[in-house]
Design an enzyme around this catalytic site. Structure first.
Site, PDB file in Angstrom:
ATOM      1  N   ASP A 372      11.614 -31.711  -5.288  1.00 54.83           N
ATOM      2  CA  ASP A 372      12.081 -30.347  -5.065  1.00 54.83           C
ATOM      3  C   ASP A 372      13.590 -30.425  -4.826  1.00 54.83           C
ATOM      4  OD1 ASP A 372      11.966 -27.602  -4.488  1.00 54.83           O
ATOM      5  OD2 ASP A 372      11.854 -27.996  -2.346  1.00 54.83           O
ATOM      6  N   ASP A 734       9.046 -29.396   0.486  1.00 49.06           N
ATOM      7  CA  ASP A 734       9.042 -28.962   1.881  1.00 49.06           C
ATOM      8  C   ASP A 734       8.379 -27.611   2.071  1.00 49.06           C
ATOM      9  OD1 ASP A 734      10.943 -27.493   0.576  1.00 49.06           O
ATOM     10  OD2 ASP A 734      12.508 -27.702   2.087  1.00 49.06           O
ATOM     11  N   ASP A 738       5.064 -26.059  -2.523  1.00 47.42           N
ATOM     12  CA  ASP A 738       4.978 -27.442  -2.990  1.00 47.42           C
ATOM     13  C   ASP A 738       3.621 -28.085  -2.682  1.00 47.42           C
ATOM     14  OD1 ASP A 738       7.694 -27.490  -3.834  1.00 47.42           O
ATOM     15  OD2 ASP A 738       8.315 -27.748  -1.762  1.00 47.42           O
TER      16      ASP A 738
END
Length: 1058
Positions: A372, A734, A738
């Site tokens: 990410d 986070d 996700d």
């Protein structure tokens, strides 16, 4: 009611419909809300507004799952057969004590301990869905039956409910914004969508039936937070139909798709092969010895008068069981668990907290890291990295670079800053940034965080780095900052420069931001008593309302086209770097507001009407442009280089926009500055529109990739495709969005500081410092652990091969068994355990991150290593059987007297036919003494081959233990000699060897234990014999390592020649 029925049966895209149409669809009015009867009716249809509770596996099911393993099944079979044989033997001999059942008891104990550990891990692994529930709002302010219910439990909401939301409220369901109660509404939804900034919301429809979550600007999603403004909204989806509910479904589906770790696959494969090997060897043992329990006469060429001895059949069956016990490395599961646990401790020291033990090993063969962007590659803290003002004339500009990536005012500074006595333009920049601002900063003990809008917090940090123009105040501020370092309360952050500007320019009124004029302003009273308007907003929007620009010397000149183009060019250059640009301006001539002081002023009504704001904010004096972004972490470019060197590809998957994602990817050196990004950068929607073959082709190309505007389902699909292509995927993240991909990946890695609880619970590993480079350190540790694991697996297997060959030789030669199953169990579990565990402390190779990741289908033991350990195993077998035969048949060996104890010597032929002892004439066996003065005597001479073999068995067991201790030194390195990799490189191994040898002496010299294990104490001369027979295993493996190194050199030369 027809409208309601259609709404309930077929979901409609509320974001693409007008507010009036949505209200009509739900048959509700904003001021009345739903009626009680209608609420009950809809709850029957839609249920409670809560996430489903997945039924966990019952305890008995979890326990049974722990036994679904090939090695465990072999152990269960061995334990069952051992128990039956112990029972039969006890009935025959009259022994019913614990000693008879030691072997099955120990095996069952191992199985129970493994099951307990497995169940404990399973029950701790499935908390992600519970963490999701914590994100749902607990109560809501709802309009029903024309009355406002201030705190209705959120679970009671139904589609069509009218909910009022204000700053700080957590959104309790998916909703359509119906009316704004303030001029603007901003929502923090980064944990759901990955956007680095709070998002502006409006009531206008979005004319797309199928669009990304980020594009639904009139929708509020469950679990997100209101950070600015207030609104009335219509509940559209509740419970599992919300976006967060869909994520729960995806997490559940991903958990069903969880595949075995590479090591588990290898061990299962090894278990299957071991089963086949054991079966074949057991069958061979029976075939070789069938003549002892099955005989017949041959009459006229046909066998007749079959004679079967159950006692002898049972005996050789017990030998086969002993062989199975010898072949199975019973201690392997325990040693692997210990090694992985030690690995988790090492990783914790490097800020990588492992939640699931197998993840330690999985990291070592990671081939792709899907990361990410927001909060992982970047700090998730907005920071000013650049700002500019005009110079001495309208055609020149001054650009200032700013260091620092966090909200800590002391993190970095302005590069080459020598403007402490700030000129007029820089003073205007500082004043606007400090006063036209509602943000704050606090420290939670670990990191600096913002209250209010992140962009405004970044402006305040800039002001602290610029300081103030007054030299006396500047020195005073410096002293205050120095004193603040020693304060006990470090949570409140004193923004002294901002406070100075706020006191200097008293704030009188605020013109709130709106999406049409794209600016926000405040009216302040200057020290001169004159009012001034301070404005910040979108550069293009401010330039349209600008009449003058301010030069460095403070003079104002009318803006012309060339000046405007220069400003727009500078802004474009900053935007192309992924910066969010804010224009700064002011206005001194405020007309009827020039003497405004409070709400009683006649012109106050203009400030209450947002339609008047564009007129107030006209004829501005433009000052400069500030570039803000969520900056990359300083250590990430180095970590990217390490990944490339280690052969690991990095793929960035983010919910942020494409240009920002590409700019950050180039800055962290995922791509070269001049690299063409076509075919490497896609939005989630663009990538999913491609055919399956095109998608796989893009993902399989070497080099980095970046996917922007990605939704949770896109992340999951990318991870699934990579896994299907044979990649070992590590996924970092986070946010709530996700979690499904974290669960699906081979190893999910969550951020410890900025990560949501949902992400942490779905992950296999949590980074305590949110640092991407910690992943690279963890990968290196994972590779080291795997190498060490291979070392002790090879060590244990070579020992087991030796035991199997030993038993096979005794059966093939027809001599009495030289070791009993309980002795083999002791060696496999206790004596082998400490050295095998200590091999987990082997230091890592210096070039461990310069090699490509191992393929997941690479064999645990290749053909050359297998040959090596067959040779070593053959020596172990020969040595253990050889010393047994020597004791019975030879008076001395290498000058060592073997008959000093007075035992009877026999011929090899007698030893091979010991079962026929009762038919021998004049055979006698003399009593003999053992160390400690104990005498071994026999009432029946044939007991010499049962009770009398106790000394020979002790010698065999001692040789086996000694060889395995020496062999653990061979396992220090797969290829390197003990000369280049000396034993003291791993002092833990030397300690473990001493401990194991001490345990062996313990069972030998403590009478109670010696009786359990069927051994006797040895003399110093006999110990010398044991060492002489055992030590050559080191020389033998050194020769084999030399051959292996030579083979590799030859193959390298051949490759180069090609």
């Amino acid at each position: 009611m027809v409208a309601i029925t259609s709404m309930e049966e077929k979901p409609f895209p509320a974001w693409s419909w007008s507010v009036e149409k949505c209200l009509k669809e739900y048959n509700v009015k904003l001021d009345k809300g739903l009626g009680s009867y209608e609420v009950e009716k809809r709850r029957e249809k839609h249920g409670w507004n809560e996430l489903d509770k997945e039924k966990g596996k019952p305890l008995w099911h979890l326990v049974l799952e722990q036994f679904d393993d090939m090695l465990v099944k072999i152990l269960i079979t061995a334990a069952f057969i051992s128990f039956i044989l112990a029972y039969l033997h006890g009935r025959e001999s009259g022994e019913t004590g614990f000693e008879a059942y030691v072997e099955p008891f120990v095996i069952v104990l191992i199985l129970i301990l493994n099951a307990i550990v497995g169940v404990w891990q399973e029950t701790n692994a499935e908390k992600a869905l519970e963490a999701l529930k914590d994100l749902q709002g607990e109560s809501a302010k709802v309009v029903r039956d024309g009355y406002v219910i201030p705190d209705l439990p959120a679970r009671e909401l139904v589609p069509g409910d009218i909910v009022e939301l204000r700053v700080g409220d957590k959104v309790p369901a998916d909703m359509r914004v119906a009316a704004l109660k303030t001029s603007t509404l901003r929502v923090e939804q980064s944990s759901l969508t990955g956007e680095s900034m709070p998002v502006l919301k409006c009531t206008l429809p979005v004319f797309l039936d199928d669009c990304e979550l980020q594009a639904k600007e009139n929708m509020l999603f469950a679990g997100t937070t209101i950070v600015n403004g207030a609104c009335l909204s219509i509940v559209v989806d509740t419970g599992m139909k919300t976006e967060i509910g869909k994520i729960q479904t995806q997490i559940h589906e991903a958990s069903l798709d969880e595949s075995e770790t590479p090591l588990k696959k290898k061990l299962d494969e090894f278990g299957s092969r071991l089963t086949t090997f054991i079966g074949i060897v057991c069958l061979l043992v029976w075939l070789i010895n069938y003549k002892y329990f099955l005989s017949w006469d041959v009459v006229n060429g046909w066998p007749t008068n079959f004679r079967f001895s159950f006692e002898k059949c049972t005996y050789y069956f017990k030998i086969a069981v002993a062989l199975a016990v010898a072949a199975i490395p019973e201690g392997l599961p325990a040693v692997i668990t210990t090694c992985l646990a030690l690995g988790t401790r090492k990783m914790a020291q490097k800020n990588a907290i492992v939640r699931k033990l197998p993840s330690v090993e999985t990291l070592g063969c990671t081939t792709v890291i899907c990361s990410d962007k927001t909060g992982t590659l970047t700090t998730n803290q907005m920071a000013v990295t650049e700002f500019f003002t005009l110079g001495g004339k309208t055609t020149t500009s001054r650009v200032f670079k700013v260091d620092g990536t966090t909200y800590d005012p002391k993190d970095g500074g302005i590069v080459d800053w020598n403007c402490y006595n700030m000129d007029a333009s820089l003073q205007a920049v500082a004043e606007i940034s400090a006063v036209c601002n509602d943000a704050g900063i606090f420290c939670n003990g670990r990191a600096y965080q913002a209250t209010g809008l992140p962009t405004e917090a970044a402006l305040k940090v800039l002001v602290e780095k610029m300081s103030v123009p007054d030299a006396k105040v500047r020195n005073k501020i410096r002293d205050m900052q120095f004193a603040a370092n020693y304060m006990i309360d470090r949570t409140s952050v004193k923004l002294v420069c901002c406070d100075w500007w706020a006191k200097r320019s008293k704030r009188l009124a605020t013109l709130e931001f709106d999406r049409f004029r794209k600016s926000m302003s405040v009216i302040v009273q200057e020290p001169t008593g004159q009012n001034r308007l301070l404005v910040k907003g979108a550069v293009e929007s401010l330039l349209e309302r600008t009449s003058h620009v301010q030069l460095a010397d403070g003079s104002m000149v009318p803006i012309d086209e060339s000046c405007k183009q220069l400003l727009l060019l500078r802004q474009f250059e900053m935007s192309s770097k992924g910066l969010r640009c804010l224009g700064l301006a002011y206005k001194d001539d405020l007309g009827e507001l020039s003497d405004y002081s409070n709400a009683s002023h006649p012109a106050h009504k203009k400030l209450l009407d947002p339609a008047c704001y564009p007129e107030i904010e006209s004829n501005l004096v433009f000052v400069g442009v500030v570039g803000i972004r969520d900056p990359p972490r300083e250590e990430v470019p180095q970590a990217m280089g390490d990944c490339k060197q280690a052969g690991i590809r990095v793929i960035v998957i983010t919910g942020d926009n494409k240009s920002t994602a590409e700019a950050i990817s180039q800055e962290i050196q995922l791509f070269a500055d001049s690299e063409e990004l076509k075919g490497r950068s896609f939005t989630g929607k663009e990538f999913m529109a491609l055919s399956s073959s095109e998608q796989i082709e893009i993902l399989s190309r070497p080099g980095g990739k970046v996917f922007s505007r990605a939704e949770p389902k896109h992340k999951q699909e990318i991870v699934r495709m990579l896994k299907e292509s044979g990649e070992i995927v590590a996924m970092t993240g986070d946010g709530v969005n996700d979690a499904p991909a974290l669960k699906l990946a081979d190893i999910g890695i969550a951020m410890g500081i900025s990560g949501t609880e949902v992400a942490k619970e779905a992950a296999d590993m949590v980074l305590a410092d949110d640092n991407f480079s910690s992943i690279v350190s963890a990968v290196a540790e994972g590779r080291s652990i795997y190498n060490n694991m291979k070392a002790f697996i090879r060590y244990m297997i070579s020992s087991n091969v030796g035991e199997v060959i030993s038993i096979f030789l005794t059966a093939a030669l027809g001599i009495p068994e030289c070791m009993i199953p309980v002795q083999l169990l002791w060696v496999n579990l206790v004596t082998d355990g400490p050295p095998a565990t200590a091999l987990g402390f082997n230091p890592a190779d210096v070039d461990i991150m310069h090699k490509p990741p191992r393929r997941s289908n690479d064999p645990l033991i290749n053909s050359w290593v297998l040959f090596r350990y067959l040779v070593i195993g053959s020596y172990v077998g020969l040595a253990t059987v050889g010393i047994f035969v020597l004791w019975f048949t030879q008076p001395s060996f290498l000058g060592i007297n073997l008959i000093s104890d007075g035992h009877t010597l026999i011929q090899m032929s007698q030893l091979q036919n010991w079962g026929e002892c009762s038919s021998w004439s004049n055979f006698t066996a003399s009593p003999f003494t053992v160390s400690g003065g104990h005498i071994i005597s026999f009432t029946n001479p044939c007991d010499y081959f049962a009770v009398g073999k106790v000394k020979a068995m002790t010698l065999s067991l001692s040789v086996l233990v000694a060889i395995e201790m020496f062999n653990s030194l061979n396992a220090l390195s797969e290829d390197n000699s003990l000369i280049t990799m000396p034993p003291w490189r791993n002092p833990w191994l030397l300690i473990a060897m001493s401990f194991s040898f001490g345990l062996h002496c313990l069972i030998m010299y403590v009478p109670i234990l010696a009786n359990v294990f069927g051994i006797v104490p040895l003399t110093s001369a006999e110990w010398l014999l044991v060492i002489i027979v055992s030590a050559p295993v080191i020389l033998l493996d050194e020769i084999l390592k030399l051959v292996g190194r030579s083979r590799r050199k030859i193959s390298k030369v051949k490759v180069k020649a090609m």
